[in-house]
Design an enzyme around this catalytic site. Structure first.
Site, short mmCIF file in Angstrom:
data_model
loop_
_atom_site.label_atom_id
_atom_site.label_comp_id
_atom_site.label_asym_id
_atom_site.label_seq_id
_atom_site.Cartn_x
_atom_site.Cartn_y
_atom_site.Cartn_z
N ARG A 141 -9.62 -12.46 0.62
CA ARG A 141 -9.32 -11.91 2.12
C ARG A 141 -10.04 -12.76 2.74
NH1 ARG A 141 -5.37 -8.54 2.54
NH2 ARG A 141 -4.85 -8.15 0.80
N ARG A 198 -12.19 0.01 5.18
CA ARG A 198 -11.13 0.53 4.74
C ARG A 198 -10.94 0.86 3.39
NH1 ARG A 198 -6.22 -3.96 5.96
NH2 ARG A 198 -7.00 -4.75 3.77
N ARG A 243 0.82 -1.21 0.02
CA ARG A 243 -0.06 0.01 -0.12
C ARG A 243 0.73 1.23 0.12
NH1 ARG A 243 -3.19 -2.72 4.01
NH2 ARG A 243 -4.51 -4.10 3.03
#
Ligand code: ATP
Length: 152
Positions: free
Chosen positions: A104, A93, A44
Site C-alpha cells: 500500500r 488502522r 472490509r
C-alpha cells in the site's frame, strides 16, 4: 435538469476516502449509494452489503489512474500531505499485514507522484485536517446533494 452524476473519490491508501465517505453518507442518509468500484484490497466488514445504489452513487477507488480514466467528468482526489502520516494512519488502522502495508505504501507513493500531473483530477482535496477536508467535500457536492433531495 440533468440527473445526479456519479462521484468518484480516488486517492492513495490511507488518504481518508472511507472516513470521508462514511461521514458524508451518515450526514445525508438516503442521498448516496456506495460502490467499491475499483480497489486492490479485499472488502472490509460492512462493505459487502452495498445493495441498492440509491440516487447519487459514490465510487471509491484505491488505484488512481484507471478510475480517473473511466470517469472523466468530475473526479475528486483526497490525499494526505506527506508520506509519513500515511504510514502512521495505516498502522494505526490495524487492517493490514506487514506485507500488504508495504504494498500500500509503495502504491501510495506512486499515486501521489501521478496525482501531481496536470489534468489527472478536476478537484484535489488535501486531507491533512479531517474537518476541513470534509467541509470542502460537502461544498463541492452541495449542488448534487440538493438535486437529489429536491427529486425526493
Ligand atoms: N485527516 C486525518 N488525519 C488523521 N487521520 C486520519 C485523517 N483522515 C483519516 N484518518 C485515519 O486514517 C486511516 C485511514 O483512513 P481511511 O481508512 O479512510 O483511508 P482510505 O483512503 O479509505 O484507505 P484505503 O484505500 O486503504 O481503504 C483511518 O484510521 C482514519 O481514521
Amino acid at each position: 435538469m440533468s440527473g445526479p452524476r456519479p462521484v468518484v473519490l480516488s486517492g492513495p491508501s490511507g488518504a481518508g476516502k472511507s472516513t470521508l465517505l462514511k461521514r458524508l453518507m451518515k450526514d445525508h442518509e438516503g442521498v448516496f449509494g456506495f460502490s467499491v468500484s475499483h480497489t486492490t484490497r479485499n472488502p472490509r466488514p460492512g462493505e459487502e452489503d452495498g445493495k441498492g445504489l440509491n440516487n447519487l452513487p459514490m465510487l471509491l477507488g484505491a488505484t488512481l489512474l484507471p478510475v480517473a480514466d473511466v470517469f472523466s467528468s468530475e473526479t475528486s482526489f483526497s490525499c494526505p500531505n506527506e508520506s509519513e502520516p500515511t504510514e502512521k494512519r495505516l498502522r494505526d488502522r490495524q487492517t493490514e499485514t506487514e506485507e500488504s502495508l508495504q504494498k500500500r505504501l509503495e502504491a501510495a507513493r506512486i499515486d501521489m507522484e501521478l496525482s501531481k500531473e496536470a489534468g489527472v483530477f478536476d478537484i484535489v482535496i488535501v486531507n491533512d485536517d479531517l474537518e476541513k477536508a470534509y467541509e470542502e467535500l460537502k461544498e463541492i457536492l452541495n449542488e448534487e446533494i440538493k438535486k437529489v433531495q429536491e427529486a425526493k
